[in-house]
Design an enzyme around this catalytic site. Sequence first.
Site, PDB file in Angstrom:
ATOM      1  N   GLU A  41      -0.703 -13.585 -38.013  1.00 50.93           N
ATOM      2  CA  GLU A  41      -0.130 -14.898 -38.343  1.00 50.93           C
ATOM      3  C   GLU A  41       1.369 -14.691 -38.422  1.00 50.93           C
ATOM      4  O   GLU A  41       1.872 -14.094 -39.376  1.00 50.93           O
ATOM      5  CB  GLU A  41      -0.653 -15.389 -39.704  1.00 50.93           C
ATOM      6  CG  GLU A  41      -2.150 -15.633 -39.758  1.00 50.93           C
ATOM      7  CD  GLU A  41      -2.591 -16.774 -38.883  1.00 50.93           C
ATOM      8  OE1 GLU A  41      -1.737 -17.553 -38.408  1.00 50.93           O
ATOM      9  OE2 GLU A  41      -3.805 -16.892 -38.645  1.00 50.93           O
ATOM     10  N   CYS A  45       5.683 -20.836 -43.427  1.00 52.18           N
ATOM     11  CA  CYS A  45       5.483 -20.574 -41.997  1.00 52.18           C
ATOM     12  C   CYS A  45       5.148 -21.855 -41.252  1.00 52.18           C
ATOM     13  O   CYS A  45       5.383 -21.970 -40.056  1.00 52.18           O
ATOM     14  CB  CYS A  45       4.358 -19.573 -41.815  1.00 52.18           C
ATOM     15  SG  CYS A  45       2.856 -20.075 -42.670  1.00 52.18           S
TER      16      CYS A  45
HETATM   17  P1  NAP Z   1       7.981  -9.281 -42.688  1.00 53.56           P
HETATM   18  O1  NAP Z   1       9.311  -8.754 -43.052  1.00 53.56           O
HETATM   19  O2  NAP Z   1       7.532  -9.184 -41.304  1.00 53.56           O
HETATM   20  O3  NAP Z   1       6.950  -8.557 -43.672  1.00 53.56           O
HETATM   21  C1  NAP Z   1       5.575  -8.896 -43.709  1.00 53.56           C
HETATM   22  C2  NAP Z   1       4.779  -7.772 -44.344  1.00 53.56           C
HETATM   23  O4  NAP Z   1       4.777  -6.633 -43.482  1.00 53.56           O
HETATM   24  C3  NAP Z   1       5.327  -7.292 -45.679  1.00 53.56           C
HETATM   25  O5  NAP Z   1       4.248  -7.016 -46.543  1.00 53.56           O
HETATM   26  C4  NAP Z   1       6.049  -6.007 -45.280  1.00 53.56           C
HETATM   27  O6  NAP Z   1       6.173  -5.110 -46.347  1.00 53.56           O
HETATM   28  C5  NAP Z   1       5.100  -5.481 -44.238  1.00 53.56           C
HETATM   29  N1  NAP Z   1       5.650  -4.474 -43.350  1.00 53.56           N
HETATM   30  C6  NAP Z   1       6.930  -4.299 -42.951  1.00 53.56           C
HETATM   31  N2  NAP Z   1       7.017  -3.278 -42.084  1.00 53.56           N
HETATM   32  C7  NAP Z   1       5.755  -2.784 -41.935  1.00 53.56           C
HETATM   33  C8  NAP Z   1       5.188  -1.720 -41.179  1.00 53.56           C
HETATM   34  N3  NAP Z   1       5.941  -0.953 -40.382  1.00 53.56           N
HETATM   35  N4  NAP Z   1       3.869  -1.479 -41.275  1.00 53.56           N
HETATM   36  C9  NAP Z   1       3.097  -2.255 -42.064  1.00 53.56           C
HETATM   37  N5  NAP Z   1       3.578  -3.274 -42.806  1.00 53.56           N
HETATM   38  C10 NAP Z   1       4.882  -3.543 -42.735  1.00 53.56           C
HETATM   39  O7  NAP Z   1       7.851 -10.827 -43.075  1.00 53.56           O
HETATM   40  P2  NAP Z   1       8.337 -11.552 -44.426  1.00 53.56           P
HETATM   41  O8  NAP Z   1       9.835 -11.557 -44.392  1.00 53.56           O
HETATM   42  O9  NAP Z   1       7.624 -11.036 -45.629  1.00 53.56           O
HETATM   43  O10 NAP Z   1       7.772 -13.027 -44.198  1.00 53.56           O
HETATM   44  C11 NAP Z   1       8.490 -14.026 -43.529  1.00 53.56           C
HETATM   45  C12 NAP Z   1       7.930 -14.283 -42.154  1.00 53.56           C
HETATM   46  O11 NAP Z   1       6.524 -14.440 -42.228  1.00 53.56           O
HETATM   47  C13 NAP Z   1       8.457 -15.549 -41.536  1.00 53.56           C
HETATM   48  O12 NAP Z   1       8.830 -15.288 -40.206  1.00 53.56           O
HETATM   49  C14 NAP Z   1       7.267 -16.502 -41.571  1.00 53.56           C
HETATM   50  O13 NAP Z   1       7.253 -17.448 -40.534  1.00 53.56           O
HETATM   51  C15 NAP Z   1       6.112 -15.581 -41.487  1.00 53.56           C
HETATM   52  N6  NAP Z   1       4.940 -16.159 -42.131  1.00 53.56           N
HETATM   53  C16 NAP Z   1       3.866 -16.528 -41.365  1.00 53.56           C
HETATM   54  C17 NAP Z   1       2.746 -17.073 -41.970  1.00 53.56           C
HETATM   55  C18 NAP Z   1       1.554 -17.495 -41.159  1.00 53.56           C
HETATM   56  O14 NAP Z   1       0.509 -17.732 -41.743  1.00 53.56           O
HETATM   57  N7  NAP Z   1       1.646 -17.581 -39.863  1.00 53.56           N
HETATM   58  C19 NAP Z   1       2.708 -17.249 -43.362  1.00 53.56           C
HETATM   59  C20 NAP Z   1       3.799 -16.867 -44.104  1.00 53.56           C
HETATM   60  C21 NAP Z   1       4.918 -16.310 -43.479  1.00 53.56           C
HETATM   61  P3  NAP Z   1       7.543  -4.957 -47.181  1.00 53.56           P
HETATM   62  O15 NAP Z   1       7.820  -6.266 -47.818  1.00 53.56           O
HETATM   63  O16 NAP Z   1       7.218  -3.898 -48.158  1.00 53.56           O
HETATM   64  O17 NAP Z   1       8.588  -4.585 -46.173  1.00 53.56           O
END
Ligand code: NAP
Length: 475
Positions: A209, A248
């Site tokens: 997602e 999102c």
């Molecule tokens: P993100 O920076 O991509 O992080 C998402 C998750 O991935 C966090 O738990 C992060 O942990 C983890 N992560 C980072 N690097 C990783 C790796 N190498 N291996 C495994 N896990 C890893 O996203 P965010 O800033 O939290 O969220 C914002 C984004 O999410 C926006 O673009 C939004 O559109 C999207 N979003 C989508 C949905 C949907 O349902 N489609 C819902 C909500 C948000 P850490 O925090 O510890 O780095």
Amino acid sequence: MLEFARSEGQRGLRNLSYAERGKLVGAVADVLVANRARYEDIAIANSGNTKVDAAIDIDGGIGTLKYYARLGGARMLLDEKAVRLAKAENYQAIHLMVPRRGVAVHINAFNFPSWGLWEKAAVSLIAGVPVLAKPASATALLAHAMVKDVIAAKVLPDGALNLLCGGAGELLAALTGDDVIAFTGSADTAARVRGHPNVVARSVPVNIEADSINAALLAPESSPGSAAFDAFLREVVREMTVKAGQKCTAIRRIFVPAGKADAVADALAEKLKGTKIGDPRQADTRMGPLVTRGQQAAAFDGIRRLASEAAIVCGGTDAPTLDGIDKNRSAFVAPTLLKLKDAGSAQAVHEVEVFGPAATIVPYRDEQDAAGLIARGGGSLVASVYGEDTDFLVRIVSEIAPSHGRILAVDPAIATAHTGHGIVMPQCNHGGPGRAGAGEELGGLYGLRFYHQRLAVQGSSDLIASLQAKAASVH
Ligand code: NAP
């Protein structure tokens, strides 16, 4: 943790029926309801949520758990009726869905520390697959407090629910082909997760997602003062300001007939300027800050990119001046509305996700033009369309359907009764093609499929009948 979930968690869940697991999920919801007030305080302090924002996250999570708790009693395992495969009548086949034998690894985004955790855990636990959830580090406090309470209440078998706070470390390298990954977050991290060498080598199923440049569209004939026009304005303002636009599913592109673009811009700007921004602990605050100063800087950077092709109608790339708030120690972004100068040539509006209270008006010429421009988003979680003319709504839904996971069509009959563009309902599919990650979550029983292995069994009609009877007995 993975080993504990695979051994203890699997043992505890596998021996229960779907209905029994449904009761467990209901018990989790009861624990959260009993502690709700404390969670609200954490969401306000750790995520900068207003009470309304916190409710969407916390009650959204609890509501989804309760919905799936009720679904636990439904028939799930048998996919379809037995079919004959050859001339011999007693040689048949049936399809079964069996819970996977591994662990469901849930990697969640920062903006929904509660809903993001429970919408996945509910489905996974009903399916009988233990959970290892990793909340995003910035807002992990709420997920931590909730899981701690659920574990302390001993409502789940040992190992059924596990929480990893902090970086993911070598988690992905330790997965096997029995496990699954449900990831929510940015498209960049999604690509790293999907492309991890161990995930690729072992074909670990991944549901993504990701981000999405969602659209709202006002029908050509809708005029100021009509029910659909008012519903459209209300929804755009709500989507831009709730959770300070950190959803999102939030509306990022606002499609308006070219002749009405100025009137819509004026009406939206007036409402946005009247939104009280400030300390989310104050009762009259309607919009709080972004979650971190890093997110604030990223939002301003995105607005600058959008502004290279669009005029800023209100808001902008400077932190707003707010009573009693130090600009250098806070992360506020004013609601920012932009309007495209030339919709035909603009690109950034279809590519840049500003994860904050910003959206851009895209004037369109006619139906075909609107559908073509919407598709330039490259695949979205949701779109909403507003109008009085049912024929138009049916045509536009069909036109834009292939690039969406969900469409909300608002006509006067539901102008004040619908659940909202950005609110994900457990009954409905959540996910979208292309840029949105090509994932599918929720959607009632359909959501359980990701946690099951589907297989065809071929055999004698007696054997097939015995398997059918066994499958039915675990409901
Ligand atoms: P993100 O920076 O991509 O992080 C998402 C998750 O991935 C966090 O738990 C992060 O942990 C983890 N992560 C980072 N690097 C990783 C790796 N190498 N291996 C495994 N896990 C890893 O996203 P965010 O800033 O939290 O969220 C914002 C984004 O999410 C926006 O673009 C939004 O559109 C999207 N979003 C989508 C949905 C949907 O349902 N489609 C819902 C909500 C948000 P850490 O925090 O510890 O780095």
